[in-house]
Design a protein around this motif. Structure first.
Motif, PDB file in Angstrom:
ATOM      1  N   GLU A 121      19.974   7.856  -7.949  1.00 31.64           N
ATOM      2  CA  GLU A 121      20.337   8.137  -9.353  1.00 31.64           C
ATOM      3  C   GLU A 121      20.310   6.820 -10.279  1.00 31.64           C
ATOM      4  O   GLU A 121      19.656   7.010 -11.345  1.00 31.64           O
ATOM      5  N   GLU A 122      20.503   5.669  -9.634  1.00 28.23           N
ATOM      6  CA  GLU A 122      20.176   4.538 -10.383  1.00 28.23           C
ATOM      7  C   GLU A 122      18.734   4.321 -10.815  1.00 28.23           C
ATOM      8  O   GLU A 122      18.252   3.754 -11.778  1.00 28.23           O
ATOM      9  N   SER A 123      17.890   4.763 -10.088  1.00 28.53           N
ATOM     10  CA  SER A 123      16.505   4.530  -9.890  1.00 28.53           C
ATOM     11  C   SER A 123      15.796   5.339 -11.213  1.00 28.53           C
ATOM     12  O   SER A 123      14.661   5.203 -11.554  1.00 28.53           O
ATOM     13  N   GLY A 124      16.402   6.325 -11.649  1.00 28.49           N
ATOM     14  CA  GLY A 124      16.011   7.535 -12.267  1.00 28.49           C
ATOM     15  C   GLY A 124      15.248   8.525 -11.875  1.00 28.49           C
ATOM     16  O   GLY A 124      14.754   9.558 -12.526  1.00 28.49           O
ATOM     17  N   ILE A 125      14.976   8.360 -10.452  1.00 29.03           N
ATOM     18  CA  ILE A 125      14.312   9.325  -9.750  1.00 29.03           C
ATOM     19  C   ILE A 125      14.833  11.163  -9.796  1.00 29.03           C
ATOM     20  O   ILE A 125      14.105  11.803 -10.106  1.00 29.03           O
ATOM     21  N   ALA A 157       7.394   3.772  -5.893  1.00 29.15           N
ATOM     22  CA  ALA A 157       6.534   4.938  -5.693  1.00 29.15           C
ATOM     23  C   ALA A 157       6.919   6.224  -6.453  1.00 29.15           C
ATOM     24  O   ALA A 157       6.344   6.663  -7.416  1.00 29.15           O
ATOM     25  N   LEU A 158       8.205   6.556  -6.369  1.00 33.14           N
ATOM     26  CA  LEU A 158       8.558   7.957  -6.898  1.00 33.14           C
ATOM     27  C   LEU A 158       9.135   7.491  -8.086  1.00 33.14           C
ATOM     28  O   LEU A 158       8.985   8.634  -9.361  1.00 33.14           O
ATOM     29  N   GLU A 159       9.682   6.493  -8.810  1.00 33.77           N
ATOM     30  CA  GLU A 159       9.959   6.264 -10.244  1.00 33.77           C
ATOM     31  C   GLU A 159       9.067   5.923 -11.002  1.00 33.77           C
ATOM     32  O   GLU A 159       8.995   6.197 -12.023  1.00 33.77           O
ATOM     33  N   ARG A 160       7.993   5.135 -10.758  1.00 31.46           N
ATOM     34  CA  ARG A 160       7.115   4.391 -11.438  1.00 31.46           C
ATOM     35  C   ARG A 160       5.906   4.961 -11.359  1.00 31.46           C
ATOM     36  O   ARG A 160       4.975   5.162 -12.421  1.00 31.46           O
ATOM     37  N   THR A 211       1.033  -1.069  -0.003  1.00 28.54           N
ATOM     38  CA  THR A 211       0.161   0.168   0.092  1.00 28.54           C
ATOM     39  C   THR A 211       0.789   1.079  -0.004  1.00 28.54           C
ATOM     40  O   THR A 211       0.244   2.386  -0.063  1.00 28.54           O
ATOM     41  N   ALA A 212       2.165   0.884   0.246  1.00 31.36           N
ATOM     42  CA  ALA A 212       3.021   2.345   0.195  1.00 31.36           C
ATOM     43  C   ALA A 212       3.014   3.051  -1.109  1.00 31.36           C
ATOM     44  O   ALA A 212       3.563   4.111  -1.250  1.00 31.36           O
ATOM     45  N   LEU A 213       2.637   2.145  -2.362  1.00 29.66           N
ATOM     46  CA  LEU A 213       2.694   2.767  -3.554  1.00 29.66           C
ATOM     47  C   LEU A 213       1.687   3.967  -3.721  1.00 29.66           C
ATOM     48  O   LEU A 213       1.782   4.701  -4.735  1.00 29.66           O
TER      49      LEU A 213
END
Length: 360
Positions: free
Chosen positions: A301-305, A272-275, A229-231
């Motif tokens: 950085e690696e996540s693209g955020i 949540a922040l990336e997708r 549910t954190a998404l």
């Protein structure tokens, strides 16, 4: 499968904001239980009650409490009526009628109808309920206690807002101007049908200068990327932006959690922040040591955020000092700020950022 047991109420320990804390004897063992009079009526010492014992038997995050399903000793009186017709917990045996802030019978209907924009109001978007107190304290520490802060609770975890001892303590200390329970959550000062109208109610009716949004106590997680549910954090960021507010994300950060997926920035926050978050948010980071900073920055950085959100670093420690001064203790996953300081400092940092963006 649900586990049910019969118990006898030994005593009513405390009645707090429409919730009763009970000692209940179950098969010769003294246990703790919660009762919600709105759903099941009041109970008294000597009453026999029907209990849902699943969470305790499964060792889930209910804090060791059973829940009263029914009072077997008497039929409860009908709950006081109102003009509301919105049902929460819809199509369940415990559906409850509320007067939602949006509906025509509400005294605030026209204010909700007239809404145009949050006008850049900072909205702190957390995930765990334990982020609420340090976030609120961060706002107040940075404004010498003058910020008007409202809380919107989603239905991503506990549904009864009255279960939150944190909210009770914050309101008692004057740290919250009011609360809104959104979706199927219930028990706030105001009720709303969804997160959009919940945010509008906090702004239009409670006159919030800063809004904090988190789920209630508890969280659902499965150890998978998408099964949590954190998404909802990403979805709320989108909602805040759509309504003209400024979303400030509290990342879930820990250097005490033994699970690799939650070390540094939690994989839930990254997803949540990336997708999920399609609109830009400010990500509030606390001041940390070099090793911790390097790991956090690498993960973001690696996540693209970093390509579609803005990172701001602030000192979160004033928030913890503010809470200490108010006599409010906080824990998350059983850990205190001494055990896992960065977790709480992140929420405090978000409060500091929100205070800077608050309209004077």
């Amino acid at each position: 499968m649900i586990s049910w047991k019969k118990g006898k109420v030994s005593r009513v320990l405390e009645a707090l904001d429409h919730i009763q804390e009970l000692d209940v004897e179950v098969e010769g063992t003294l246990c703790c239980a919660w009762n919600f009079p709105l759903l099941t009526g009041d109970v008294s010492t000597g009453d026999y009650v029907y209990l849902n014992t699943t969470a305790v038997e499964k060792k889930l995050g209910s804090g060791g409490y059973h829940f009263v399903i029914a009072n077997l000793s008497r039929i409860p009186d009908p709950a006081p009526g109102d003009d509301g017709h919105i049902m929460k917990l819809r199509y369940t045996p415990y559906q409850v009628k509320v007067l939602s802030v949006e509906e025509e019978a509400s005294p605030f209907h026209q204010q909700i109808k007239d809404f145009e924009s949050l006008e850049g109001t900072p909205v702190i978007v957390g995930t765990l309920h334990s982020m609420l107190a340090p976030a609120a304290a961060g706002c107040l520490a940075a404004t010498q206690g003058r910020a008007r802060v409202a809380f919107v609770m989603t239905d991503g975890a506990a549904l009864p807002l009255t279960l939150s001892k944190t909210v009770h303590a914050l309101k008692e200390k004057g740290m919250l101007a009011g609360t809104v329970s959104a979706g199927h959550a219930f028990g706030g000062d105001l009720e709303s049908v969804n997160i959009y109208s919940g945010l509008i109610a906090a702004y239009q009716v409670l006159k919030a200068e800063i809004i904090i949004v988190t789920m209630g106590p508890g969280i659902v997680g499965t150890g998978t990327r998408w099964g949590t549910t954190a998404l909802e954090q990403g979805e709320i960021i989108n909602a805040v932006s759509v309504l003209g507010g400024q979303p400030i994300a509290v990342p879930r950060i820990s250097f005490a959690d033994a699970r690799p997926r939650h070390r540094g920035v939690s994989h839930h926050t990254l997803t949540a922040l990336e997708r999920v978050a399609l609109r830009e948010a400010i990500i509030a980071l606390p001041e940390v040591n070099t090793e911790q900073h390097d790991l956090i920055n690498k993960q973001l950085e690696e996540s693209g955020i970093l390509s579609h959100h803005r990172v701001v670093v602030r000192d979160g420690s004033p928030a913890l000092r503010y809470l200490e001064g108010q006599g409010i203790t906080v824990k998350s996953m059983g850990r205190t700020p001494v055990d896992d300081p960065v977790f709480f400092l992140a929420a405090g940092a978000a409060g500091s950022v929100a205070a800077e963006l608050r309209k004077k």
